[in-house]
Design a protein around this motif. Structure first.
Motif, PDB file in Angstrom:
ATOM      1  N   GLU A 100      -0.806   9.478  -4.432  1.00 52.75           N
ATOM      2  CA  GLU A 100      -0.653   8.385  -3.464  1.00 52.75           C
ATOM      3  C   GLU A 100      -1.442   8.686  -2.186  1.00 52.75           C
ATOM      4  O   GLU A 100      -1.336   9.779  -1.635  1.00 52.75           O
ATOM      5  CB  GLU A 100       0.825   8.197  -3.107  1.00 52.75           C
ATOM      6  CG  GLU A 100       1.676   7.699  -4.254  1.00 52.75           C
ATOM      7  CD  GLU A 100       3.157   7.786  -3.924  1.00 52.75           C
ATOM      8  OE1 GLU A 100       3.750   6.742  -3.572  1.00 52.75           O
ATOM      9  OE2 GLU A 100       3.707   8.901  -4.016  1.00 52.75           O
TER      10      GLU A 100
ATOM     11  N   ILE B 268      -3.536  12.784   0.846  1.00 59.14           N
ATOM     12  CA  ILE B 268      -2.846  12.298  -0.344  1.00 59.14           C
ATOM     13  C   ILE B 268      -1.625  13.157  -0.643  1.00 59.14           C
ATOM     14  O   ILE B 268      -1.519  14.299  -0.199  1.00 59.14           O
ATOM     15  CB  ILE B 268      -3.758  12.283  -1.592  1.00 59.14           C
ATOM     16  CG1 ILE B 268      -4.258  13.695  -1.938  1.00 59.14           C
ATOM     17  CG2 ILE B 268      -4.907  11.322  -1.426  1.00 59.14           C
ATOM     18  CD1 ILE B 268      -5.024  13.764  -3.260  1.00 59.14           C
ATOM     19  N   ASP B 269      -0.706  12.573  -1.399  1.00 63.42           N
ATOM     20  CA  ASP B 269       0.376  13.336  -2.005  1.00 63.42           C
ATOM     21  C   ASP B 269      -0.236  14.104  -3.168  1.00 63.42           C
ATOM     22  O   ASP B 269      -0.761  13.499  -4.110  1.00 63.42           O
ATOM     23  CB  ASP B 269       1.477  12.390  -2.492  1.00 63.42           C
ATOM     24  CG  ASP B 269       2.684  13.123  -3.040  1.00 63.42           C
ATOM     25  OD1 ASP B 269       2.486  13.983  -3.930  1.00 63.42           O
ATOM     26  OD2 ASP B 269       3.816  12.829  -2.625  1.00 63.42           O
TER      27      ASP B 269
ATOM     28  N   TYR C 198       0.819  -1.212   0.000  1.00 69.97           N
ATOM     29  CA  TYR C 198       0.000   0.000   0.000  1.00 69.97           C
ATOM     30  C   TYR C 198       0.859   1.271   0.000  1.00 69.97           C
ATOM     31  O   TYR C 198       2.018   1.250   0.428  1.00 69.97           O
ATOM     32  CB  TYR C 198      -0.933   0.010   1.218  1.00 69.97           C
ATOM     33  CG  TYR C 198      -1.958  -1.087   1.203  1.00 69.97           C
ATOM     34  CD1 TYR C 198      -3.210  -0.897   0.638  1.00 69.97           C
ATOM     35  CD2 TYR C 198      -1.669  -2.336   1.743  1.00 69.97           C
ATOM     36  CE1 TYR C 198      -4.164  -1.914   0.622  1.00 69.97           C
ATOM     37  CE2 TYR C 198      -2.605  -3.368   1.731  1.00 69.97           C
ATOM     38  CZ  TYR C 198      -3.845  -3.143   1.162  1.00 69.97           C
ATOM     39  OH  TYR C 198      -4.772  -4.156   1.142  1.00 69.97           O
ATOM     40  N   THR C 199       0.250   2.353  -0.453  1.00 67.77           N
ATOM     41  CA  THR C 199       0.921   3.656  -0.434  1.00 67.77           C
ATOM     42  C   THR C 199       0.854   4.308   0.940  1.00 67.77           C
ATOM     43  O   THR C 199       1.508   5.321   1.179  1.00 67.77           O
ATOM     44  CB  THR C 199       0.277   4.612  -1.453  1.00 67.77           C
ATOM     45  OG1 THR C 199      -1.112   4.786  -1.111  1.00 67.77           O
ATOM     46  CG2 THR C 199       0.378   4.062  -2.873  1.00 67.77           C
TER      47      THR C 199
ATOM     48  N   ASP D 211       1.279   5.715   4.534  1.00 73.46           N
ATOM     49  CA  ASP D 211       2.419   5.996   5.395  1.00 73.46           C
ATOM     50  C   ASP D 211       2.041   5.567   6.820  1.00 73.46           C
ATOM     51  O   ASP D 211       1.063   6.057   7.383  1.00 73.46           O
ATOM     52  CB  ASP D 211       2.741   7.495   5.348  1.00 73.46           C
ATOM     53  CG  ASP D 211       3.929   7.881   6.207  1.00 73.46           C
ATOM     54  OD1 ASP D 211       3.795   7.830   7.446  1.00 73.46           O
ATOM     55  OD2 ASP D 211       4.968   8.243   5.639  1.00 73.46           O
TER      56      ASP D 211
ATOM     57  N   TYR E  64      -4.582   6.949  -5.537  1.00 73.67           N
ATOM     58  CA  TYR E  64      -4.425   5.490  -5.616  1.00 73.67           C
ATOM     59  C   TYR E  64      -3.826   4.966  -4.320  1.00 73.67           C
ATOM     60  O   TYR E  64      -2.988   5.606  -3.696  1.00 73.67           O
ATOM     61  CB  TYR E  64      -3.629   5.059  -6.843  1.00 73.67           C
ATOM     62  CG  TYR E  64      -2.148   5.399  -6.860  1.00 73.67           C
ATOM     63  CD1 TYR E  64      -1.195   4.463  -6.465  1.00 73.67           C
ATOM     64  CD2 TYR E  64      -1.699   6.627  -7.330  1.00 73.67           C
ATOM     65  CE1 TYR E  64       0.161   4.748  -6.519  1.00 73.67           C
ATOM     66  CE2 TYR E  64      -0.352   6.927  -7.393  1.00 73.67           C
ATOM     67  CZ  TYR E  64       0.580   5.981  -6.984  1.00 73.67           C
ATOM     68  OH  TYR E  64       1.925   6.267  -7.033  1.00 73.67           O
TER      69      TYR E  64
ATOM     70  N   THR F 165       1.361  13.232  -6.730  1.00 76.80           N
ATOM     71  CA  THR F 165       1.297  11.885  -7.302  1.00 76.80           C
ATOM     72  C   THR F 165      -0.068  11.218  -7.172  1.00 76.80           C
ATOM     73  O   THR F 165      -0.407  10.340  -7.963  1.00 76.80           O
ATOM     74  CB  THR F 165       2.332  10.969  -6.627  1.00 76.80           C
ATOM     75  OG1 THR F 165       1.957  10.787  -5.244  1.00 76.80           O
ATOM     76  CG2 THR F 165       3.727  11.572  -6.711  1.00 76.80           C
TER      77      THR F 165
ATOM     78  N   GLY G 143       1.221   0.715  -9.063  1.00 79.11           N
ATOM     79  CA  GLY G 143       0.448   1.951  -9.084  1.00 79.11           C
ATOM     80  C   GLY G 143       1.224   3.065  -9.771  1.00 79.11           C
ATOM     81  O   GLY G 143       2.458   3.101  -9.719  1.00 79.11           O
TER      82      GLY G 143
ATOM     83  N   ASP H 196       0.252   0.286  -4.084  1.00 76.20           N
ATOM     84  CA  ASP H 196       1.561   0.574  -4.669  1.00 76.20           C
ATOM     85  C   ASP H 196       1.981  -0.533  -5.631  1.00 76.20           C
ATOM     86  O   ASP H 196       2.485  -0.276  -6.723  1.00 76.20           O
ATOM     87  CB  ASP H 196       2.601   0.725  -3.556  1.00 76.20           C
ATOM     88  CG  ASP H 196       3.943   1.177  -4.079  1.00 76.20           C
ATOM     89  OD1 ASP H 196       3.977   2.161  -4.853  1.00 76.20           O
ATOM     90  OD2 ASP H 196       4.967   0.563  -3.716  1.00 76.20           O
TER      91      ASP H 196
ATOM     92  N   THR I 267       0.873   7.445 -11.223  1.00 74.86           N
ATOM     93  CA  THR I 267       0.137   8.709 -11.175  1.00 74.86           C
ATOM     94  C   THR I 267      -0.732   8.873 -12.418  1.00 74.86           C
ATOM     95  O   THR I 267      -0.267   8.698 -13.541  1.00 74.86           O
ATOM     96  CB  THR I 267       1.115   9.893 -11.081  1.00 74.86           C
ATOM     97  OG1 THR I 267       1.875   9.765  -9.878  1.00 74.86           O
ATOM     98  CG2 THR I 267       0.376  11.220 -11.077  1.00 74.86           C
TER      99      THR I 267
END
Length: 402
Positions: free
Chosen positions: A92, A86-87, A59-60, A62, A263, A90, A279, A266, A281
């Motif tokens: 993520e 999210i980022d 997974y993305t 953190d 998303y 990207t 995953g 990962d 972008t």
């Protein structure tokens, strides 16, 4: 007839994007029930290209940010609450946390588009005004009546009297003045403009994430009048969205006007450890020009500096360690009916020269507040950038010592 090199490359890019979209659909179908139940399994059964696999998922998310989001919601215990980060560059997903006080097993609120967009919709209106009508943050709006009410007789009146108020777009946005935004929509925008920008922010269309998320809905009335003013100021229950979409709105402003699709996965690996999916972008084009995005950020910065979320952001704004971090946001409040209670929104972004993040935080309370969503948002910004600013300060000390 033959294809040129550029046409061939364009076809390859399109094919790659379509493949990513198709794969996201497969993953969303396979993992939908788990994500709706706030579960992120390491192993799962996944049909892939006609074959059944038991796959390993990466997974993305953190871990530190996810733990902090969970901690905040469990500590403050709102009747309903969700945090989605999210980022912004990207897409993520960095954190996705959901909480319901009377039901620990309740569905993931981040995926529900049952919440009134409320004053968060002012971001859409302000973007249309800046990007389409050429309105600046210093543009002056004249309005009659109170700041936070919305009465037809005031919105539709263009009479200037000794009691008429004058406010800049920047201050009207920061303080979330409904009547001023009603006047802005009538004086500077057409209904088709607002509808166009609502669609650009991905209302009324499916969000092609790799997890299931409800479609946000925005109805813009066809004529100029009081209903248009209600929609433009977010003073209705018709326009609804999810926390996922809320974070996307803030991310697009931080990301110079470009929309990124969130998303969560990962990578996917099969039983042999071979990678089936990675995953990547995906963007949905530009909502606004880079110059317009800078102007909307100016509005959102004013919200945290002196507007509706100033109290929640005062500690971090006064903290010298965070002085190089640009932060902005928008709050929103309205009584909703699914779930029933007083909805409190914060959507915002934080960025430096290298990183951009966006967050949506929402709480719904039946009777009493336990925490403001803006506080949840700034807490997530502090958690993300805290270690970074600490390292930067440490680096500067070492450098000066040399």
């Amino acid at each position: 007839m033959g294809f040129t090199a550029s046409e061939s490359q364009e076809a390859q890019v399109h094919k790659k994007i379509q493949t990513q979209l198709d794969q996201r659909v497969q993953i969303a179908k396979a993992l939908g029930d788990k994500v709706r139940s706030n579960q992120f399994p390491e192993k799962a059964a996944l049909p892939w290209n006609g074959e059944d696999h038991t796959v390993t998922l990466s997974y993305t998310l953190d871990e530190d940010l996810q733990r902090e989001a969970d901690r905040l919601l469990k500590s403050y215990k709102p009747d309903y609450g969700a945090i989605f980060m999210i980022d912004a560059s990207t897409g993520e997903v960095l954190a996705m946390s959901s909480f319901q006080r009377d039901n620990p097993q309740a569905a993931n609120l981040n995926l529900q588009a049952t919440f009134p967009a409320a004053s968060v919709f002012k971001v859409v209106t302000a973007t249309a005004a800046v990007d389409k009508a050429g309105v600046t943050p210093e543009h002056k709006i004249r309005y009659n009546g109170g700041a936070y009410t919305l009465y037809k007789k005031n919105v539709l009146s263009d009479k200037v009297t000794r009691w008429t108020n004058v406010i800049t777009l920047k201050d009207a946005f920061a303080r979330s003045i409904n009547t001023a935004f009603g006047r802005l929509s009538i004086e500077n925008l057409h209904p088709e403009d607002l509808n166009e920008y609502a669609n650009r922010f991905m209302f009324n269309q499916e969000i092609p994430a790799d997890f299931p998320v409800d479609m946000g809905v925005a109805y813009i009335p066809p004529g100029k009048g009081f209903e248009l003013a209600e929609a433009a100021s977010g003073y209705n229950k018709t326009n609804r969205m999810s926390p996922v979409q809320g974070a996307m709105i803030a991310a697009s402003v931080a990301n110079d006007g470009q929309v990124v699709i969130p998303y969560l996965i990962d990578s996917v690996k099969d039983e042999k450890g071979e990678t089936l999916y990675e995953g990547a972008t995906l963007t949905n084009g530009n909502i606004m020009s880079k110059e317009s995005a800078a102007k909307v950020r100016e509005l959102m910065e004013q919200t945290v500096a002196s507007g509706t979320s100033r109290r929640s952001f005062r500690p971090i704004m006064k903290d010298r360690k965070f002085r190089e971090i640009e932060m902005g946001g928008k709050t929103g409040h309205l009584t909703g009916d699914n779930p029933r209670g007083r909805v409190d929104w914060f959507v915002g972004y934080a960025l430096d020269n290298e990183r951009k993040i966006a967050v949506a935080a929402i709480t719904v309370n039946k009777k009493f507040w336990t925490v403001k969503s803006a506080h949840l948002g700034q807490s997530m910004f502090r958690k993300y950038f805290g270690p970074i600013v600490a390292d930067n300060k440490k680096g500067r000390v070492i450098s000066s010592a040399k």
